[in-house]
Write an enzyme that holds these catalytic residues in place. Structure first.
Site, mmCIF file in Angstrom:
data_model
loop_
_atom_site.group_PDB
_atom_site.id
_atom_site.type_symbol
_atom_site.label_atom_id
_atom_site.label_comp_id
_atom_site.label_asym_id
_atom_site.label_seq_id
_atom_site.Cartn_x
_atom_site.Cartn_y
_atom_site.Cartn_z
ATOM 1 N N TRP A 1 -7.531 7.073 41.502
ATOM 2 C CA TRP A 1 -6.060 7.108 42.325
ATOM 3 C C TRP A 1 -6.135 8.566 42.385
ATOM 4 C CZ3 TRP A 1 -0.755 6.521 39.612
ATOM 5 C CH2 TRP A 1 0.663 6.644 40.622
ATOM 6 N N ASP B 1 -4.879 1.843 32.585
ATOM 7 C CA ASP B 1 -3.855 1.673 33.805
ATOM 8 C C ASP B 1 -3.672 0.059 34.366
ATOM 9 O OD1 ASP B 1 -2.063 1.702 35.948
ATOM 10 O OD2 ASP B 1 -2.464 3.366 37.037
ATOM 11 N N LYS C 1 2.885 -4.779 43.023
ATOM 12 C CA LYS C 1 2.705 -6.304 43.365
ATOM 13 C C LYS C 1 2.332 -6.819 42.793
ATOM 14 C CE LYS C 1 0.161 -2.014 44.901
ATOM 15 N NZ LYS C 1 0.819 -0.772 43.621
#
Length: 398
Positions: free
Chosen positions: A130, A211, A246
């Site tokens: 990311w 993460d 999410k």
């Protein structure tokens, strides 16, 4: 001369910049597969039934809006701690959890703490990762490097290259790992691979930093925390950043956390004190609404069951879209083995398209994705699937 005159124009964020370009596109049939947001079959962010129930209850709560403690809403931190680490480790006192402003905020808190503990340490992130990972740590003063992860020729994780890099890393190196649903590739480490990664971190004196922004989007809430359980079982000290964006559909509420798993309770308390110093210097106190919502859902058995069921439906829909996308490309005559699309997990697919092909998708078809080739499968639906499939097939064939 103005004080700000020498300030250069910063480059666009590669993800948010795609959304800006998408919003400016006048074509009515445009499709945004760039941003990492789960959308339902109608192309909207869903509101969980469990979240609706809690929101209604909170709307009737007329208590004063006082500040939360620096480390956040205690019931939320406790619920997240148990969700991520399981009840036994969560109750041990060895884990210090701090509410963060989304998963990004959790990462930033940890980066601040690590900068105080080991400012000369090197941080390794996956290649690719990311985009914000590298920026977060470099802005905190760290030298950031990469470990091999994606093998484009084999369309797989380069486990051998990854392990070789970890074994060669200096003691104290911070290793940023994706606990599940790797962003941007969608390629997962197998259980045996995780065992080897844990062993490499233990033997090399490395600092694991997981993460986990998509817990529940690969297999299940419990199974997606498997990597966390492996590091805990090995007795290592490590860090986990988590997000509820999410998994609860609470993007705008910025609900996340970071947890520090220490060797003993006294150590965890000292690390927590340093995390609170970092929070105090940035934003002082986190918002309450999202944290109270998540805490209530997780603490109420019926709502917790509803939440896990709805999350499972979202996970299944993503898998269905993957299968339909693959079938559509195969029927359109796209050459080669396309099984990688359904082997990947989570919201994203590393399509293998080149930057030029991604630019063509945008310019010629109004289909937006990242130039890296990352497509958000969670934004596909029956209304846009054929258009996306035809567009991708067209740029591959030509």
């Amino acid at each position: 001369m103005s004080f700000f005159a020498p300030v250069p124009l910063a480059p666009r964020d590669p993800i948010l910049g795609v959304t800006e370009a998408f919003n400016a596109d006048p074509r009515p049939d445009k499709v945004n597969l760039g941003v990492g947001v789960y959308l339902d079959e109608s192309g909207r962010i869903p509101v969980f039934a469990s979240v609706k129930t809690v929101k209604k209850a909170l709307a009737t709560d007329l208590a004063p809006h006082s500040y939360l403690p620096i480390d956040g809403f205690a019931p939320y931190n406790a619920a997240v701690k148990e969700l991520v680490f399981g009840p036994e480790l969560a109750a041990s006192g060895r884990v210090a959890t701090v509410q963060g402003l989304g998963g990004t905020g959790g990462l930033r808190i940890a980066a601040g703490v690590l900068a105080g503990i080991a400012p000369s340490a090197k941080v390794l992130v996956s290649d690719p990762s990311w985009e914000n990972h590298e920026s977060l740590f470099s802005r905190a003063g760290f030298e950031v490097g990469h470990y091999p992860y994606y093998d484009p020729a084999g369309r797989r994780v380069d486990v051998e290259g990854m392990l070789a890099c970890l074994r060669a890393a200096a003691p104290g190196t911070i290793i940023l790992l994706h606990a599940c649903c790797h962003n941007p590739t969608g390629y997962e480490l197998a259980a045996g691979d995780w065992d080897a990664v844990v062993a490499a971190c233990a033997e090399g004196g490395l600092v694991p930093f997981l993460d986990m922004a998509y817990q529940g989007f690969a297999r299940s809430v419990a199974e997606d925390a498997e990597a966390v359980a492996k590091f805990a079982a090995a007795g290592l000290s490590f860090i986990v950043a988590t997000s509820c964006s999410k998994t609860f559909g609470l993007y705008g509420e910025r609900v996340g956390a970071v947890s520090f798993a220490a060797a003993e309770a006294d150590e965890a308390a000292r690390v927590l004190s340093q995390a609170k110093v970092v929070v105090r210097s940035i934003y002082s106190s986190p918002p309450s609404f999202g944290a109270k919502t998540v805490a209530s859902v997780l603490a109420t058995p019926a709502l917790r069951a509803d939440w896990e069921a709805e999350l499972g439906s979202m996970r299944d829909r993503i898998k269905d879209m993957r299968a339909a996308f693959r079938t559509g490309l195969e029927q359109a005559g796209v050459p080669g083995d396309l099984s990688y699309i359904t082997h990947q997990t989570g919201m994203f697919s590393y399509s293998g398209l080149t930057p030029e092909q991604m630019r063509r998708l945008r310019a010629d078809f109004g289909v937006y994705g990242l130039e890296s080739g990352r497509l958000c499968v969670a934004a596909l639906n029956p209304g846009n699937l054929s258009r996306v499939t035809e567009a991708v097939a067209a740029v591959i064939r030509n």
